[in-house]
Design a protein around this motif. Structure first.
Motif, PDB file in Angstrom:
ATOM      1  N   PHE A   1      55.087  18.343   5.344  1.00  0.00           N
ATOM      2  CA  PHE A   1      53.800  17.740   5.194  1.00  0.00           C
ATOM      3  C   PHE A   1      54.075  16.203   5.163  1.00  0.00           C
TER       4      PHE A   1
ATOM      5  N   PRO B   1      52.422  15.132   0.763  1.00  0.00           N
ATOM      6  CA  PRO B   1      52.627  16.063  -0.085  1.00  0.00           C
ATOM      7  C   PRO B   1      52.187  15.352  -1.679  1.00  0.00           C
ATOM      8  N   LYS B   2      51.521  16.058  -2.444  1.00  0.00           N
ATOM      9  CA  LYS B   2      51.279  15.562  -3.703  1.00  0.00           C
ATOM     10  C   LYS B   2      52.410  15.775  -4.762  1.00  0.00           C
TER      11      LYS B   2
ATOM     12  N   SER C   1      42.476  25.940  -2.327  1.00  0.00           N
ATOM     13  CA  SER C   1      42.420  26.687  -0.773  1.00  0.00           C
ATOM     14  C   SER C   1      43.014  26.050   0.317  1.00  0.00           C
ATOM     15  N   PHE C   2      44.054  25.266  -0.017  1.00  0.00           N
ATOM     16  CA  PHE C   2      44.621  24.461   1.000  1.00  0.00           C
ATOM     17  C   PHE C   2      46.049  24.313   0.457  1.00  0.00           C
TER      18      PHE C   2
ATOM     19  N   GLY D   1      49.449  24.730   1.208  1.00  0.00           N
ATOM     20  CA  GLY D   1      50.413  23.912   1.756  1.00  0.00           C
ATOM     21  C   GLY D   1      51.654  24.254   0.733  1.00  0.00           C
ATOM     22  N   SER D   2      52.532  23.397   0.349  1.00  0.00           N
ATOM     23  CA  SER D   2      53.647  23.502  -0.196  1.00  0.00           C
ATOM     24  C   SER D   2      53.665  24.040  -1.594  1.00  0.00           C
TER      25      SER D   2
ATOM     26  N   THR E   1      52.109  22.798  -4.231  1.00  0.00           N
ATOM     27  CA  THR E   1      52.140  21.846  -5.622  1.00  0.00           C
ATOM     28  C   THR E   1      51.310  22.283  -6.775  1.00  0.00           C
TER      29      THR E   1
ATOM     30  N   GLU F   1      46.719  29.890   2.128  1.00  0.00           N
ATOM     31  CA  GLU F   1      47.212  29.322   3.008  1.00  0.00           C
ATOM     32  C   GLU F   1      47.339  30.072   3.994  1.00  0.00           C
ATOM     33  N   MET F   2      46.621  29.467   5.246  1.00  0.00           N
ATOM     34  CA  MET F   2      46.295  30.196   6.249  1.00  0.00           C
ATOM     35  C   MET F   2      47.382  30.458   7.258  1.00  0.00           C
ATOM     36  N   GLU F   3      48.507  29.474   7.123  1.00  0.00           N
ATOM     37  CA  GLU F   3      49.529  29.654   8.136  1.00  0.00           C
ATOM     38  C   GLU F   3      50.792  30.701   7.446  1.00  0.00           C
TER      39      GLU F   3
HETATM   40  C1  LIG Z   1      47.867  18.981   3.721  1.00  0.00           C
HETATM   41  S1  LIG Z   1      48.346  20.650   3.309  1.00  0.00           S
HETATM   42  C2  LIG Z   1      48.519  20.662   1.776  1.00  0.00           C
HETATM   43  C3  LIG Z   1      49.530  20.167   0.984  1.00  0.00           C
HETATM   44  C4  LIG Z   1      49.320  20.325  -0.691  1.00  0.00           C
HETATM   45  N1  LIG Z   1      48.315  19.636  -1.080  1.00  0.00           N
HETATM   46  C5  LIG Z   1      50.548  19.859  -1.196  1.00  0.00           C
HETATM   47  O1  LIG Z   1      50.640  18.735  -1.983  1.00  0.00           O
HETATM   48  O2  LIG Z   1      51.626  20.372  -1.125  1.00  0.00           O
HETATM   49  C6  LIG Z   1      47.088  21.418   3.608  1.00  0.00           C
HETATM   50  C7  LIG Z   1      47.551  22.897   4.053  1.00  0.00           C
HETATM   51  O3  LIG Z   1      46.215  23.653   4.308  1.00  0.00           O
HETATM   52  C8  LIG Z   1      46.228  24.588   5.069  1.00  0.00           C
HETATM   53  N2  LIG Z   1      44.929  24.911   5.737  1.00  0.00           N
HETATM   54  C9  LIG Z   1      44.422  24.057   6.490  1.00  0.00           C
HETATM   55  N3  LIG Z   1      42.921  24.794   6.912  1.00  0.00           N
HETATM   56  C10 LIG Z   1      42.951  25.938   6.009  1.00  0.00           C
HETATM   57  C11 LIG Z   1      41.972  26.836   5.885  1.00  0.00           C
HETATM   58  N4  LIG Z   1      40.908  26.883   6.255  1.00  0.00           N
HETATM   59  N5  LIG Z   1      42.332  27.898   4.800  1.00  0.00           N
HETATM   60  C12 LIG Z   1      43.382  27.875   4.467  1.00  0.00           C
HETATM   61  N6  LIG Z   1      44.660  27.070   4.561  1.00  0.00           N
HETATM   62  C13 LIG Z   1      44.158  26.127   5.260  1.00  0.00           C
HETATM   63  C14 LIG Z   1      47.071  24.119   6.193  1.00  0.00           C
HETATM   64  O4  LIG Z   1      47.924  25.072   7.045  1.00  0.00           O
HETATM   65  C15 LIG Z   1      48.161  23.288   5.457  1.00  0.00           C
HETATM   66  O5  LIG Z   1      49.324  23.895   4.994  1.00  0.00           O
END
Ligand SMILES: C[S@@+](CC[C@H](N)C(=O)[O-])C[C@H]1O[C@@H](n2cnc3c(N)ncnc32)[C@H](O)[C@@H]1O
Length: 253
Positions: free
Chosen positions: A45, A48-49, A71-72, A74-75, A77, A99-101
């Motif tokens: 990423f 990341p926060k 709802s996003f 990611g890692s 956090t 996380e969608m991936e």
């Molecule tokens: C920038 S990262 C978040 C990083 C996180 N805030 C951190 O500090 O670790 C955004 C994440 O949101 C996921 N994402 C994007 N659109 C999404 C959705 N509609 N539903 C679920 N996850 C989603 C992406 O796959 C990505 O892993």
């Protein structure tokens, strides 16, 4: 206009300042180091926060029993910060991370949480836990009808959870028995997809005298979901049955 003035010494909790310095809440490089120390492949990423930043938000905007949604995820956090904040103040906050991936979820989000829960390197265990769930296909289409692909077990899970707030009991397998579970003395039955063996369209999905006699017995109130009922209101009342029609009386949430 009279205005109520609250002095800092009178207010409970923390007061938020508009300026958050990186000495107090960290920065992107710190966040990258945090993830790097946890997972080899974690640094995918750009921004990341840091855990300290999310912890600060939790200090200001949550109580010890809050449910926190990211709802996003990611890692992960947010989950990490919730566990850290609980450890710091003895809180019981819970979290939902989405996380969608799938690959990120499996190899980063959940792995990070496992490590911080159990402790890693010199970092003590934060404790707590989580359940890893995978979303399946939608149950309803845009018209509120049940999607064609939905199988008995999919609908059973949805119905039992929306009715009782509990997950479907583990011993339910969707093979021949329409009894999907008992919760607080009430039995829940689902007549769907010809569960009783009648594979004709709609066969076995309507509550009749014959179908009622075939249901696994339960000594107590019953809630029966089906496409229709041929039993009158008096009969249902006498037998302690609440009938709910599919799909209209299935709760969406
Ligand atoms: C920038 S990262 C978040 C990083 C996180 N805030 C951190 O500090 O670790 C955004 C994440 O949101 C996921 N994402 C994007 N659109 C999404 C959705 N509609 N539903 C679920 N996850 C989603 C992406 O796959 C990505 O892993």
């Amino acid at each position: 206009m009279p205005r109520r003035k609250t002095y800092l010494f009178e207010s409970e909790g923390n007061s938020a300042w508009t300026w958050w310095t990186n000495e107090e809440v960290g920065h992107t490089q710190e966040a990258k180091k945090e993830i790097g120390s946890l997972l080899d492949e974690g640094n995918i990423f750009d921004t990341p926060k840091p855990v300290r930043l999310i912890k600060r938000i939790l200090e200001l905007a949550s109580t010890k029993d809050s449910l926190i949604l990211d709802s996003f995820a990611g890692s992960g956090t947010t989950g990490h910060a919730v566990l850290a904040q609980n450890k710091a103040d003895g809180g019981n906050r819970r979290f939902i991370l989405v996380e969608m991936e799938e690959k990120i979820c499996q190899s980063i989000t959940s792995q990070r949480l496992k490590k911080v829960i159990e402790g890693y390197n010199d970092n003590p265990a934060l404790g707590g836990g989580f359940r890893y769930c995978v979303l399946s296909e939608p149950v309803f289409d845009e018209h509120g009808q049940i999607c064609k692909e939905v199988k008995f077990m999919d609908l059973a899970r949805h119905v039992f959870f929306t009715e009782t707030g509990e997950p479907l009991p583990r011993d339910v397998n969707g093979k021949k028995s329409p009894l999907i579970g008992v919760c607080k003395g009430t039995a829940y039955y689902l007549l769907f997809n010809g569960i009783l063996g009648d594979k004709r369209p709609d066969g076995g999905n309507v509550l009749t005298n014959k179908i009622l006699a075939e249901l696994p017995p339960h000594d107590g109130p019953k809630v029966i979901f089906g496409e229709g009922s041929r039993l009158g209101a008096d009969r249902l009342k006498r037998d302690g049955i609440i009938f709910k029609q599919i799909p209209y009386e299935i709760k969406v949430n």
